[in-house]
Design a protein around this motif. Structure first.
Motif, short mmCIF file in Angstrom:
data_model
loop_
_atom_site.label_atom_id
_atom_site.label_comp_id
_atom_site.label_asym_id
_atom_site.label_seq_id
_atom_site.Cartn_x
_atom_site.Cartn_y
_atom_site.Cartn_z
N LEU A 1 0.85 -1.19 0.00
CA LEU A 1 0.00 0.00 0.00
C LEU A 1 0.88 1.23 0.00
O LEU A 1 2.08 1.18 0.27
N ASP B 1 -3.86 5.36 0.50
CA ASP B 1 -4.71 4.20 0.19
C ASP B 1 -5.75 4.00 1.29
O ASP B 1 -5.58 4.46 2.42
N THR C 1 -16.32 5.16 0.61
CA THR C 1 -15.28 5.43 -0.41
C THR C 1 -15.88 6.07 -1.66
O THR C 1 -15.24 6.07 -2.71
N ASP D 1 -8.63 -0.04 -1.43
CA ASP D 1 -7.45 -0.54 -2.14
C ASP D 1 -7.04 -1.93 -1.66
O ASP D 1 -6.61 -2.77 -2.43
N HIS D 2 -7.17 -2.15 -0.34
CA HIS D 2 -6.74 -3.42 0.26
C HIS D 2 -7.79 -3.92 1.24
O HIS D 2 -8.32 -3.13 2.03
N VAL E 1 -14.02 -4.03 -2.69
CA VAL E 1 -12.65 -3.66 -3.06
C VAL E 1 -12.72 -2.90 -4.39
O VAL E 1 -13.66 -3.10 -5.18
N ARG E 2 -11.77 -2.02 -4.64
CA ARG E 2 -11.80 -1.26 -5.91
C ARG E 2 -11.42 -2.17 -7.08
O ARG E 2 -10.86 -3.26 -6.88
N GLY F 1 -8.05 -3.79 -7.10
CA GLY F 1 -7.60 -3.77 -5.70
C GLY F 1 -7.17 -5.15 -5.23
O GLY F 1 -7.29 -6.15 -5.96
N THR F 2 -6.67 -5.21 -4.00
CA THR F 2 -6.08 -6.44 -3.46
C THR F 2 -6.89 -6.98 -2.29
O THR F 2 -7.18 -6.24 -1.35
N VAL G 1 -9.64 -8.21 -9.73
CA VAL G 1 -9.16 -8.18 -8.34
C VAL G 1 -7.90 -9.04 -8.20
O VAL G 1 -7.81 -10.13 -8.77
#
Length: 347
Positions: free
Chosen positions: A165, A169, A232, A238-239, A256-257, A260-261, A286
């Motif tokens: 990150l 983030d 958001t 992001d995570h 998650v975006r 993202g992770t 993802v």
């Protein structure tokens, strides 16, 4: 330093249908090989993994009659003649998998995970390979340092491993157990915005004190993923520090975006139908990564961050060595925020 002890008191699990089987026994300390050290164990911390090892349901395999537990902090009291870079009196932790030095985990290094495939650390003295050791950050006590090898390093590998990150983030942490609280602290220390979930408003208050910018009670807001998207502004996080497993993973992917992770760490939320998961992961590009703790090199990197930011682990309760069963009971009750610790040595 007084003479080297010849015997140790250690716990074992002769049967594995629950932690009522924890049995305190006495055993001779094996002779040191030239590359090994003898560590006086001062403190041990517990994980969810220790509960399932005691029940014999740990999915990654375990030996017969193990000495349980993977996470300890102690001091070196003797060294093999070829050990370099360490001295008697040094304060150390061992890496979770003693042979995972750097890079990705392998079949071989996975088989050196303390407290399941090999004997663990719920013992007064432990012989360890010198290559498994890291120095304890100076500002931490033994109790605090005992929480680092599994919970902290898992969170570090998830958030600051191969796909790190960056400041700014947004990170979602689930619950207030050991990994999630370290995820929260390490993310905040790295300049990220943290959203924390829990079923308890009291626990969420603690998360706020530790720097969580937003909190969600998932009992009151069962569609917490929608709430994350709201926070958001529709982008997603992001995570995700994903500790729930099948019971939460679809919601994690939902919030998650794109790109993202999601770090897959645990399975504490029980079973659910996850047949839609591959399509959902594909549909948002993802990145999904399983985390098996981390390497000694990552542990050293993490300790530099912990030292630089003077981060202090959150300890909920400390039990004596003789009260190990009570410590397991308390861990199982899920009342804790952060870590449950067993103080092994009297001095």
């Amino acid at each position: 330093m007084s003479s080297i002890p010849q015997k140790t008191r250690e716990y074992r699990l002769p049967k594995v249908d629950g932690f009522h089987n924890l049995t305190l026994t006495e055993a001779p300390i094996p002779k040191l090989k030239s590359t090994e050290v003898l560590v006086k164990v001062h403190a041990v911390s517990l994980q969810y993994r220790d509960l399932i090892v005691a029940k014999g349901t740990y999915p990654l395999g375990q030996k017969e009659n193990p000495v349980p537990c993977s996470d300890m902090a102690g001091e070196i009291i003797a060294l093999g003649e070829e050990v370099k870079g360490w001295k008697v009196g040094d304060r150390v932790c061992s890496n979770f998998a003693t042979d995972h030095i750097f890079g990705d985990v392998t079949e071989e290094s996975k088989a050196t995970g303390l407290g399941a495939p090999i004997d663990g650390v719920l013992t007064e003295y432990k012989v360890l390979p010198a290559h498994a050791l890291v120095s304890i950050p100076e500002h931490l006590s033994y109790e605090e340092a005992s929480t680092l090898p599994c919970a902290a390093l898992t969170a570090y590998n998830a958030l600051l491993g191969p796909n790190p990150l960056k400041g700014g983030d947004t990170v979602l942490v689930q619950g207030t157990g050991g990994v999630s609280i370290f995820g929260l602290q390490l993310a905040v220390a790295s300049g990220a915005t943290v959203i924390a979930t829990s079923s308890s408003d009291e626990k969420l208050e603690i998360a706020k004190k530790l720097g969580a910018a937003y909190t969600i009670n998932y009992k009151k807001t069962p569609n917490w993923d929608e709430e994350v998207l709201k926070i958001t502004k529709g982008r997603g996080v992001d995570h995700v520090v994903e500790v729930g497993g099948p019971g939460t993973i679809l919601k994690s992917v939902n919030c998650v975006r794109y790109g993202g992770t999601v770090s897959v760490i645990g399975f504490v939320a029980g079973q659910a139908d996850v047949s839609e998961l591959p399509v959902k992961v594909l549909g948002k590009a993802v990145i999904m990564r399983g985390i098996l703790i981390g390497s000694r090199q990552q542990f050293e990197n993490m300790n530099r961050l912990i030292s630089a930011t003077k981060l202090r682990p959150v300890i909920d309760k400390v039990f004596s060595f003789e009260e190990a069963r009570k410590a397991y009971e308390y861990q199982e009750s899920q009342q804790h925020v952060g870590k449950v610790v067993i103080k092994v040595s009297k001095d």
